[in-house]
Scaffold this active site. Structure first.
Site, mmCIF file in Angstrom:
data_model
loop_
_atom_site.group_PDB
_atom_site.id
_atom_site.type_symbol
_atom_site.label_atom_id
_atom_site.label_comp_id
_atom_site.label_asym_id
_atom_site.label_seq_id
_atom_site.Cartn_x
_atom_site.Cartn_y
_atom_site.Cartn_z
ATOM 1 N N HIS A 135 31.043 -17.234 -55.541
ATOM 2 C CA HIS A 135 31.741 -18.472 -55.881
ATOM 3 C C HIS A 135 30.788 -19.663 -55.835
ATOM 4 C CE1 HIS A 135 31.677 -18.423 -51.500
ATOM 5 N NE2 HIS A 135 31.925 -19.735 -51.502
ATOM 6 N N HIS A 186 27.170 -18.315 -54.860
ATOM 7 C CA HIS A 186 26.684 -17.620 -53.676
ATOM 8 C C HIS A 186 27.747 -16.684 -53.121
ATOM 9 C CE1 HIS A 186 28.675 -21.254 -52.097
ATOM 10 N NE2 HIS A 186 28.897 -20.568 -50.983
ATOM 11 N N ASP A 194 31.335 -23.496 -54.447
ATOM 12 C CA ASP A 194 32.326 -24.075 -53.544
ATOM 13 C C ASP A 194 33.292 -25.013 -54.287
ATOM 14 O OD1 ASP A 194 31.394 -22.851 -51.149
ATOM 15 O OD2 ASP A 194 29.734 -24.269 -51.112
ATOM 16 N N ARG A 207 29.193 -26.503 -42.407
ATOM 17 C CA ARG A 207 28.819 -26.934 -43.753
ATOM 18 C C ARG A 207 29.184 -28.395 -43.973
ATOM 19 N NH1 ARG A 207 31.962 -24.107 -48.460
ATOM 20 N NH2 ARG A 207 33.045 -26.097 -48.704
#
Length: 401
Positions: free
Chosen positions: A185, A334, A187, A349
């Site tokens: 995906h 990723h 993000d 994150r």
């Protein structure tokens, strides 16, 4: 996100979350259900960063002004590179590791050069970083306003702009319950302004396993025939938050902002590099707009498998505690690996918004510049002239290993 046992997705463009009953447990798609694991260890060093799900409501996101910092960078990146002990490109297409840089000490000029380097290389890695979460958020704010996720956990200390990645022994992945391709995906690509220069710091990790892989959208575009490149540039695709929101609700969690669906170009242009990148992903892209479903399914299936299967586009990173990855969500996808149970993997994150994705036609009209194929640009810089085969022509090739 922590995988919970799931059912297989039946088609690449349709997500059908079904809640089944297995003993007394609900099972649902791992990618779309947030990490709710907690082994109950309150003496854990980073307990304040364990996941929590506040029951709050946030208004819909609206467009915000974003300044592309990579446009201000010295293209030689001498301020950044001169401060490093070593700069090592990990593959021809994607991934660079920088040694000897302390992310806490970057000047604004170095941050701008880092933004350009990440835009060019897709993802840049740093090890042994003592940067704390407040400093990580400040670094991310240099690249854009910070995103707050509507379904995934925030830390127990209440920092709403932090996305928590957490898995421990209390939840074991069920490899029979989901397809690995679904985990790839970019993000929150369904947002009006999806993320740009995103950072993740691992604070606790397994001795072995838990690696992350990234795949280059630039390299995917460059691998295609000229005719198919041109066709994809004419298309748009629907990106959806619905499955992620439904996964949270199926887990009994509150969705903090109403889910949305957004149409983005299939090929977008990075504002700092001017390079073309394929912008679809198995996690959130649902269908191509304006074409028959069979055609949409075929296109997305092909692109999704290229993202997940073509190792020429990949870099794989083995995390250590205090490792940091900074990637550009506009040009890479990723996927995590869930091979480390029962060990704990815990990361934080920070996610700045980027601009609205820009199509090739819009970029060229708005800037007066020609959008480029990254690989052709690299070859030109190397003094190599590559003639593209005319449509219908082919060249016999062989491989030795």
């Amino acid at each position: 996100m922590a995988p919970v046992a799931v059912n297989e997705t039946p088609a690449p463009t349709v997500v059908d979350i079904k809640v089944q009953q297995k003993s007394d447990d609900q099972v649902f798609n791992p990618f779309y259900s947030p990490s709710i694991a907690d082994d109950g260890n309150n003496n854990y060093k980073f307990a304040e960063f364990k996941p929590t799900f506040p029951k709050v409501d946030w208004p819909p996101l609206t467009e915000v002004q974003v300044t592309e910092r990579g446009l201000f960078a010295d293209t030689s990146k001498q301020n950044l590179f001169n401060a490093a002990q070593k700069v090592k490109h990990l593959t021809p297409a994607i991934g660079t590791e920088i040694l000897g840089i302390d992310l806490r000490q970057l000047s604004d000029a170095q941050k701008d050069e880092l933004a350009l380097l990440v835009a060019e290389r897709g993802v840049v890695f740093f090890r042994d970083q003592e940067i704390n979460i407040q400093q990580q958020l400040d670094l991310a704010r240099h690249f854009g306003p910070l995103h707050k996720h509507a379904t995934t956990p925030i830390p127990k200390n209440g920092l709403e702009e932090v996305h928590v990645v957490y898995n421990d022994a209390s939840r074991r992945p069920d490899p029979a319950a989901f397809s690995k391709i679904e985990l790839w995906h970019s993000d929150v690509s369904y947002e009006i302004q999806p993320p740009s220069t995103t950072s993740l710091k691992v604070i606790t990790g397994p001795e072995v396993g838990g690696d992350t892989l990234w795949s280059s959208g630039y390299a995917l575009y460059s691998s295609l025939s000229p005719a198919f490149q041109t066709y994809l540039e004419s298309l748009t695709a629907l990106h959806s938050a619905v499955a992620q929101a439904e996964g949270a609700r199926a887990a009994g969690l509150h969705v903090r902002r109403q889910e949305i669906e957004t149409v983005h170009p299939v090929v977008r242009v990075h504002p700092a590099t001017g390079w073309k990148s394929v912008y679809v992903n198995p996690g959130f892209t649902r269908r191509i707009i304006g074409v028959p479903k069979a055609e949409s399914d075929a296109i997305l299936s092909f692109l999704f498998h290229q993202i997940s299967d073509n190792t020429d586009f990949h870099v794989r990173f083995k995390w250590e505690p205090n490792s940091v990855a900074i990637w550009d969500n506009r040009v890479v996808t990723h996927s995590a690996t869930f091979d480390f149970w029962p060990a704990t993997r815990h990361a934080l994150r920070a996610t700045p918004h980027g601009e609205k994705p820009t199509s090739v036609a819009d970029y060229e009209r708005e800037t007066g510049k020609q959008a480029r194929d990254r690989q052709l640009v690299i070859w030109e810089q190397q003094g190599i002239k590559v003639e593209q085969n005319p449509i219908g022509a082919s060249t016999r090739r062989g491989y030795n290993d």
